[in-house]
Design a protein around this motif. Sequence first.
Motif, PDB file in Angstrom:
ATOM      1  N   ALA A 176     -14.338  36.607  21.358  1.00 50.22           N
ATOM      2  CA  ALA A 176     -15.222  36.439  22.511  1.00 50.22           C
ATOM      3  C   ALA A 176     -16.404  37.380  22.329  1.00 50.22           C
ATOM      4  O   ALA A 176     -16.288  38.430  21.699  1.00 50.22           O
ATOM      5  N   THR A 177     -17.530  36.981  22.876  1.00 48.32           N
ATOM      6  CA  THR A 177     -18.712  37.827  22.753  1.00 48.32           C
ATOM      7  C   THR A 177     -19.264  38.146  24.135  1.00 48.32           C
ATOM      8  O   THR A 177     -19.056  37.421  25.090  1.00 48.32           O
ATOM      9  N   THR A 178     -19.979  39.254  24.178  1.00 48.13           N
ATOM     10  CA  THR A 178     -20.632  39.691  25.398  1.00 48.13           C
ATOM     11  C   THR A 178     -21.887  40.457  25.029  1.00 48.13           C
ATOM     12  O   THR A 178     -21.964  41.032  23.940  1.00 48.13           O
ATOM     13  N   ARG A 179     -22.864  40.421  25.900  1.00 49.23           N
ATOM     14  CA  ARG A 179     -24.096  41.182  25.671  1.00 49.23           C
ATOM     15  C   ARG A 179     -23.908  42.650  26.027  1.00 49.23           C
ATOM     16  O   ARG A 179     -24.596  43.500  25.504  1.00 49.23           O
ATOM     17  N   ASP A 215     -12.268  42.990  28.451  1.00 50.34           N
ATOM     18  CA  ASP A 215     -11.529  44.171  28.010  1.00 50.34           C
ATOM     19  C   ASP A 215     -10.075  44.116  28.479  1.00 50.34           C
ATOM     20  O   ASP A 215      -9.156  44.449  27.725  1.00 50.34           O
ATOM     21  N   GLN A 216      -9.879  43.669  29.695  1.00 56.72           N
ATOM     22  CA  GLN A 216      -8.516  43.552  30.230  1.00 56.72           C
ATOM     23  C   GLN A 216      -7.712  42.515  29.440  1.00 56.72           C
ATOM     24  O   GLN A 216      -6.560  42.756  29.079  1.00 56.72           O
ATOM     25  N   LEU A 217      -8.327  41.373  29.168  1.00 59.39           N
ATOM     26  CA  LEU A 217      -7.647  40.349  28.368  1.00 59.39           C
ATOM     27  C   LEU A 217      -7.352  40.851  26.955  1.00 59.39           C
ATOM     28  O   LEU A 217      -6.280  40.623  26.412  1.00 59.39           O
ATOM     29  N   ARG A 218      -8.325  41.528  26.349  1.00 55.25           N
ATOM     30  CA  ARG A 218      -8.136  42.064  24.998  1.00 55.25           C
ATOM     31  C   ARG A 218      -6.979  43.048  24.975  1.00 55.25           C
ATOM     32  O   ARG A 218      -6.173  43.059  24.042  1.00 55.25           O
ATOM     33  N   HIS A 236      -1.613  27.829  17.843  1.00 46.77           N
ATOM     34  CA  HIS A 236      -2.454  27.561  16.680  1.00 46.77           C
ATOM     35  C   HIS A 236      -3.523  28.622  16.473  1.00 46.77           C
ATOM     36  O   HIS A 236      -3.963  28.828  15.350  1.00 46.77           O
ATOM     37  N   ALA A 237      -3.952  29.272  17.519  1.00 49.29           N
ATOM     38  CA  ALA A 237      -5.036  30.240  17.405  1.00 49.29           C
ATOM     39  C   ALA A 237      -4.484  31.592  16.967  1.00 49.29           C
ATOM     40  O   ALA A 237      -3.747  32.229  17.694  1.00 49.29           O
ATOM     41  N   LYS A 238      -4.856  31.989  15.767  1.00 47.39           N
ATOM     42  CA  LYS A 238      -4.457  33.316  15.298  1.00 47.39           C
ATOM     43  C   LYS A 238      -5.382  34.371  15.897  1.00 47.39           C
ATOM     44  O   LYS A 238      -4.943  35.447  16.281  1.00 47.39           O
ATOM     45  N   ASN A 268      -3.937  41.900  19.307  1.00 42.86           N
ATOM     46  CA  ASN A 268      -3.951  41.376  17.940  1.00 42.86           C
ATOM     47  C   ASN A 268      -4.583  39.997  17.836  1.00 42.86           C
ATOM     48  O   ASN A 268      -4.787  39.502  16.728  1.00 42.86           O
ATOM     49  N   ARG A 269      -4.869  39.385  18.987  1.00 36.29           N
ATOM     50  CA  ARG A 269      -5.393  38.014  18.953  1.00 36.29           C
ATOM     51  C   ARG A 269      -6.782  37.880  19.542  1.00 36.29           C
ATOM     52  O   ARG A 269      -7.548  37.035  19.107  1.00 36.29           O
ATOM     53  N   LEU A 270      -7.106  38.691  20.542  1.00 39.20           N
ATOM     54  CA  LEU A 270      -8.414  38.588  21.181  1.00 39.20           C
ATOM     55  C   LEU A 270      -9.296  39.738  20.718  1.00 39.20           C
ATOM     56  O   LEU A 270      -8.940  40.908  20.840  1.00 39.20           O
ATOM     57  N   HIS A 271     -10.441  39.383  20.184  1.00 37.83           N
ATOM     58  CA  HIS A 271     -11.407  40.354  19.684  1.00 37.83           C
ATOM     59  C   HIS A 271     -12.692  40.172  20.494  1.00 37.83           C
ATOM     60  O   HIS A 271     -13.210  39.059  20.589  1.00 37.83           O
ATOM     61  N   VAL A 272     -13.199  41.231  21.057  1.00 38.59           N
ATOM     62  CA  VAL A 272     -14.413  41.180  21.863  1.00 38.59           C
ATOM     63  C   VAL A 272     -15.522  41.874  21.086  1.00 38.59           C
ATOM     64  O   VAL A 272     -15.416  43.062  20.759  1.00 38.59           O
TER      65      VAL A 272
END
Length: 109
Positions: free
Chosen positions: A12-15, A23-26, A6-8, A31-35
Motif C-alpha cells: 500500500a502507498t501513502t503520501r 500503520d495499524q493494518l501493517r 494467494h497474496a504473499k 509480513n504481508r502488508l508493506h506501506v
Amino acid sequence: VLTTTHAKHVIATTRQSSHPELDQLRDKHPNRLHVLQIESKDYKSYEGFAKKVADIVGDRGLDTLINNAGIFLWKKLDSVTAEDMIENFEVNSVAPLMLTKALLPLLKV
C-alpha cells in the motif's frame, strides 16, 4: 483485504510519512502488508520506489497492480484555469502511467 491465501505481499502507498489506518493494518500483518511512501508527481523517486518494491517481491514479481491516484478540482467553468487542468491531468493520468512504466519490469505476464 488480507484474507486471500494467494497474496504473499500487499503493498500500500501513502503520501504521508505515517498513515494511522495503514500503520495499524501493517502492524496486524507485518509480513504481508508493506506501506511505502510516494508522492505521485515526484517522478525522480520512481526508480527508488520500484527498487523497494523489487526488494519486497523478489523473483515473484508483481502479479497485480492497482495503480490509482486522483484529485478532483472543483471549479466552475468561469474560474477554472489552464494550470488547474494541467494539474488534474498530471495527477490523474500522467503520474499513474509513469509509475506503471517504472514498475513494468516487475510485472509478471
